[in-house]
Motif scaffolding. Structure first.
Motif, PDB file in Angstrom:
ATOM      1  N   ARG A 232      27.405 -40.189 -12.390  1.00 50.25           N
ATOM      2  CA  ARG A 232      26.555 -41.005 -13.469  1.00 50.25           C
ATOM      3  C   ARG A 232      26.127 -40.019 -14.436  1.00 50.25           C
ATOM      4  N   THR A 233      25.598 -38.835 -14.170  1.00 50.76           N
ATOM      5  CA  THR A 233      24.808 -38.117 -14.963  1.00 50.76           C
ATOM      6  C   THR A 233      25.763 -37.400 -15.922  1.00 50.76           C
ATOM      7  N   TYR A 234      26.687 -36.602 -15.177  1.00 52.39           N
ATOM      8  CA  TYR A 234      27.529 -35.638 -16.030  1.00 52.39           C
ATOM      9  C   TYR A 234      29.080 -36.316 -15.756  1.00 52.39           C
ATOM     10  N   PRO A 235      29.619 -37.665 -16.437  1.00 54.38           N
ATOM     11  CA  PRO A 235      30.833 -38.151 -15.983  1.00 54.38           C
ATOM     12  C   PRO A 235      32.055 -37.170 -16.506  1.00 54.38           C
ATOM     13  N   ASP A 236      31.775 -36.277 -17.287  1.00 56.11           N
ATOM     14  CA  ASP A 236      32.815 -35.395 -17.989  1.00 56.11           C
ATOM     15  C   ASP A 236      33.009 -34.169 -17.387  1.00 56.11           C
ATOM     16  N   THR A 237      32.039 -33.531 -16.513  1.00 50.64           N
ATOM     17  CA  THR A 237      32.011 -32.238 -15.772  1.00 50.64           C
ATOM     18  C   THR A 237      33.184 -31.780 -15.367  1.00 50.64           C
ATOM     19  N   ASP A 238      33.478 -30.619 -15.126  1.00 50.55           N
ATOM     20  CA  ASP A 238      34.813 -30.124 -14.420  1.00 50.55           C
ATOM     21  C   ASP A 238      34.359 -30.453 -12.939  1.00 50.55           C
ATOM     22  N   ALA A 239      35.659 -30.292 -12.175  1.00 49.24           N
ATOM     23  CA  ALA A 239      35.462 -30.369 -10.806  1.00 49.24           C
ATOM     24  C   ALA A 239      34.674 -29.393 -10.095  1.00 49.24           C
ATOM     25  N   TYR A 240      34.927 -28.101 -10.463  1.00 46.97           N
ATOM     26  CA  TYR A 240      33.924 -27.093 -10.012  1.00 46.97           C
ATOM     27  C   TYR A 240      32.218 -27.165 -10.148  1.00 46.97           C
ATOM     28  N   ARG A 241      31.945 -27.651 -11.495  1.00 48.33           N
ATOM     29  CA  ARG A 241      30.609 -27.990 -11.726  1.00 48.33           C
ATOM     30  C   ARG A 241      30.002 -28.921 -11.137  1.00 48.33           C
ATOM     31  N   ARG A 242      31.103 -30.064 -10.961  1.00 51.49           N
ATOM     32  CA  ARG A 242      30.691 -31.411  -9.986  1.00 51.49           C
ATOM     33  C   ARG A 242      30.218 -31.146  -8.607  1.00 51.49           C
ATOM     34  N   ARG A 243      31.213 -30.208  -8.087  1.00 58.05           N
ATOM     35  CA  ARG A 243      31.001 -29.758  -6.588  1.00 58.05           C
ATOM     36  C   ARG A 243      29.344 -29.048  -6.631  1.00 58.05           C
ATOM     37  N   HIS A 244      29.200 -28.053  -7.367  1.00 54.65           N
ATOM     38  CA  HIS A 244      28.053 -27.283  -7.272  1.00 54.65           C
ATOM     39  C   HIS A 244      26.877 -28.116  -7.362  1.00 54.65           C
ATOM     40  N   GLU A 245      26.909 -28.972  -8.390  1.00 52.90           N
ATOM     41  CA  GLU A 245      25.785 -30.145  -8.797  1.00 52.90           C
ATOM     42  C   GLU A 245      25.605 -30.999  -7.731  1.00 52.90           C
ATOM     43  N   ALA A 246      26.547 -31.466  -7.093  1.00 51.73           N
ATOM     44  CA  ALA A 246      26.171 -32.395  -5.880  1.00 51.73           C
ATOM     45  C   ALA A 246      26.110 -31.597  -4.672  1.00 51.73           C
ATOM     46  N   LEU A 247      26.374 -30.308  -4.566  1.00 51.41           N
ATOM     47  CA  LEU A 247      25.781 -29.766  -3.383  1.00 51.41           C
ATOM     48  C   LEU A 247      24.160 -29.343  -3.521  1.00 51.41           C
ATOM     49  N   ARG A 248      24.099 -28.871  -4.767  1.00 55.92           N
ATOM     50  CA  ARG A 248      22.537 -28.311  -4.962  1.00 55.92           C
ATOM     51  C   ARG A 248      21.703 -29.703  -4.728  1.00 55.92           C
ATOM     52  N   ARG A 249      22.161 -30.619  -5.089  1.00 57.54           N
ATOM     53  CA  ARG A 249      21.132 -31.935  -4.822  1.00 57.54           C
ATOM     54  C   ARG A 249      21.174 -32.125  -3.312  1.00 57.54           C
ATOM     55  N   VAL A 250      22.184 -31.676  -2.613  1.00 59.74           N
ATOM     56  CA  VAL A 250      22.231 -32.012  -0.981  1.00 59.74           C
ATOM     57  C   VAL A 250      21.142 -31.178  -0.543  1.00 59.74           C
ATOM     58  N   PHE A 251      21.033 -29.852  -1.102  1.00 62.07           N
ATOM     59  CA  PHE A 251      20.028 -28.944  -0.581  1.00 62.07           C
ATOM     60  C   PHE A 251      18.648 -29.475  -1.008  1.00 62.07           C
ATOM     61  N   GLY A 252      18.584 -29.969  -2.136  1.00 59.50           N
ATOM     62  CA  GLY A 252      17.170 -30.666  -2.605  1.00 59.50           C
ATOM     63  C   GLY A 252      16.766 -31.841  -1.825  1.00 59.50           C
ATOM     64  N   VAL A 253      17.758 -32.588  -1.329  1.00 62.35           N
ATOM     65  CA  VAL A 253      17.202 -33.642  -0.510  1.00 62.35           C
ATOM     66  C   VAL A 253      16.826 -33.483   1.047  1.00 62.35           C
ATOM     67  N   MET A 254      17.571 -32.136   1.388  1.00 62.50           N
ATOM     68  CA  MET A 254      16.987 -31.569   2.854  1.00 62.50           C
ATOM     69  C   MET A 254      15.745 -31.052   2.648  1.00 62.50           C
ATOM     70  N   VAL A 255      15.617 -30.298   1.657  1.00 60.08           N
ATOM     71  CA  VAL A 255      14.256 -29.458   1.322  1.00 60.08           C
ATOM     72  C   VAL A 255      13.125 -30.709   1.410  1.00 60.08           C
ATOM     73  N   ALA A 256      13.417 -31.380   0.474  1.00 65.29           N
ATOM     74  CA  ALA A 256      12.095 -32.439   0.139  1.00 65.29           C
ATOM     75  C   ALA A 256      11.954 -33.341   1.274  1.00 65.29           C
ATOM     76  N   ASP A 257      12.985 -33.766   2.267  1.00 65.95           N
ATOM     77  CA  ASP A 257      12.533 -34.429   3.433  1.00 65.95           C
ATOM     78  C   ASP A 257      12.006 -33.643   4.604  1.00 65.95           C
ATOM     79  N   VAL A 258      12.119 -32.410   4.619  1.00 67.30           N
ATOM     80  CA  VAL A 258      11.370 -31.526   5.549  1.00 67.30           C
ATOM     81  C   VAL A 258       9.725 -31.327   5.033  1.00 67.30           C
ATOM     82  N   ILE A 259       9.659 -31.219   3.456  1.00 68.11           N
ATOM     83  CA  ILE A 259       8.424 -31.135   3.135  1.00 68.11           C
ATOM     84  C   ILE A 259       7.665 -32.358   3.537  1.00 68.11           C
TER      85      ILE A 259
END
Length: 385
Positions: A232-259
């Motif tokens: 939704r945020t970066y509809p035209d980004t390339d596959a490699y950046r898409r992957r990195h952006e998604a997985l860093r968000r996964v990181f953030g979800v886990m950290v925020a939940d623990v906190i």
């Protein structure tokens, strides 16, 4: 941020096994962290397996990069909860020091070989490393870490009850770590940060290895929502950046939940001191029940598609043979080990003591050195034959 009352206070630390004059510009926990970073065993983590054996590529995580990632997550969470970041970081950096070459595959092989001599446990071996095997200081063996750091390394995953691994029992007999209680909140943060780091980076490394696709992991809980947000945020980004952006968000979800979950658990615990945390009878650093359920699904996926992938299993069988063949060679002819080990070998009173010395040597090897030494001693390359 102001430190909480239940945070570990370096000014009230229980001291070191060998008394030392404290630094005028570093707290005792900062000093512990620095000694761990400068340890030989820490440097060797650079060439030790996380999931993929060191020779399989330069882009995969190793035990060293994993430990650095754990420390980064742990320091963030500790800061948000008002805990001591230096103690948390020290434990995070030290938590994998005792790992063998070839990760859990090497550990399983060495544990089986050591069964007649008390077995092998990487957590207990980490304690042995920091109390005995690092030999750089004139006044003591090991790193002479504070009681709090040793306690945290020993029981960051919870109380240690029942029959103790021999390496841990040896240390505990000298420096009682109160193994039947939970560890400090800082140690608990390090343990959860380990879970966060490997759940995230194993997805990334599995994708890089081609064991599964972005579309497949986008079917997983947490992960799918993160991919959708990136689209939704970066509809035209390339596959490699898409992957990195998604997985860093996964990181953030886990950290925020623990906190968020841990902040509520700490507030509801009534704990006002580190002693209160140790004697609550339950951990206070935790994931929410909902996120933990999601993580179980991610772990199940990784177990099947990555840790037990056919290509990974082939290499696991090959490297297990390296440990299985090196150990009896050294046990039968220990003078094949480097000269600086010979004094200890000569002083070994029995076969059990000798086996434990051989175990110390083999477990300390990097993937690269184990493969080279195996080729030197057997004339074979187990990865190719």
């Amino acid at each position: 941020m102001k430190r909480a009352g239940f945070a570990s206070d370096p000014g009230r630390a229980r001291g070191r096994l060998v008394p030392e004059e404290e630094s005028g510009f570093r707290s005792c926990f900062q000093r512990d962290r620095d000694r761990i970073i400068h340890a030989s065993a820490f440097r060797r983590l650079k060439h030790k397996t996380q999931v993929f054996v060191e020779h399989e590529g330069d882009s995969y995580r190793t035990r060293l990069t994993h430990s650095i990632e754990v420390a980064q997550v742990a320091r963030t969470i500790a800061g948000a909860l008002g805990l001591n970041p230096e103690l948390t970081e020290a434990v995070a950096l030290a938590h994998d020091l005792g790992h063998t070459p070839f990760g859990h595959t090497g550990e399983d092989a060495l544990h089986a070989l050591m069964a007649p001599y008390g077995g092998f446990d990487h957590n207990a071996q980490a304690i042995r490393i920091v109390t005995r095997l690092e030999r750089h200081y004139a006044a003591f063996d090991g790193l002479n870490l504070t009681w709090e750091t040793l306690e945290a390394i020993a029981k960051h995953n919870g109380p240690v009850t029942g029959a103790l691994p021999w390496a841990l029992a040896e240390c505990n007999a000298t420096f009682d770590l109160e193994l039947d209680t939970h560890a400090s909140a800082e140690a608990q943060v390090a343990a959860l940060s380990d879970d966060i780091a490997y759940n995230n980076h194993d997805l990334h490394d599995g994708l890089r290895a081609g064991l599964f696709s972005d579309d497949e992991i986008a079917e997983l809980p947490i992960v799918g929502d993160c991919y959708a947000e990136v689209d939704r945020t970066y509809p035209d980004t390339d596959a490699y950046r898409r992957r990195h952006e998604a997985l860093r968000r996964v990181f953030g979800v886990m950290v925020a939940d623990v906190i968020d979950t841990s902040r509520a658990a700490l507030a509801g615990s009534g704990a006002e001191s580190v002693a209160d945390i140790r004697h609550l009878g339950r951990p206070v650093i935790r994931f929410s029940d909902a996120l933990w359920s999601d993580l179980r699904q991610i772990r199940a996926f990784l177990f099947t598609r990555m840790y037990r992938a056919p290509s990974v299993m082939v290499v696991r069988e090959q490297v297990a043979r390296v440990v299985e063949e090196l150990f009896p060679i050294y046990l039968g002819d220990p003078r094949q080990m480097p000269r600086h080990w010979h004094g200890e070998i000569d002083a070994a009173p029995d076969e059990t003591a000798l086996a434990r010395i051989v175990s110390d040597y083999v477990s300390g090897m990097t993937d690269r050195f184990a493969l080279q030494d195996h080729a030197r001693l057997t004339g074979r390359d187990p990865i190719r034959h």
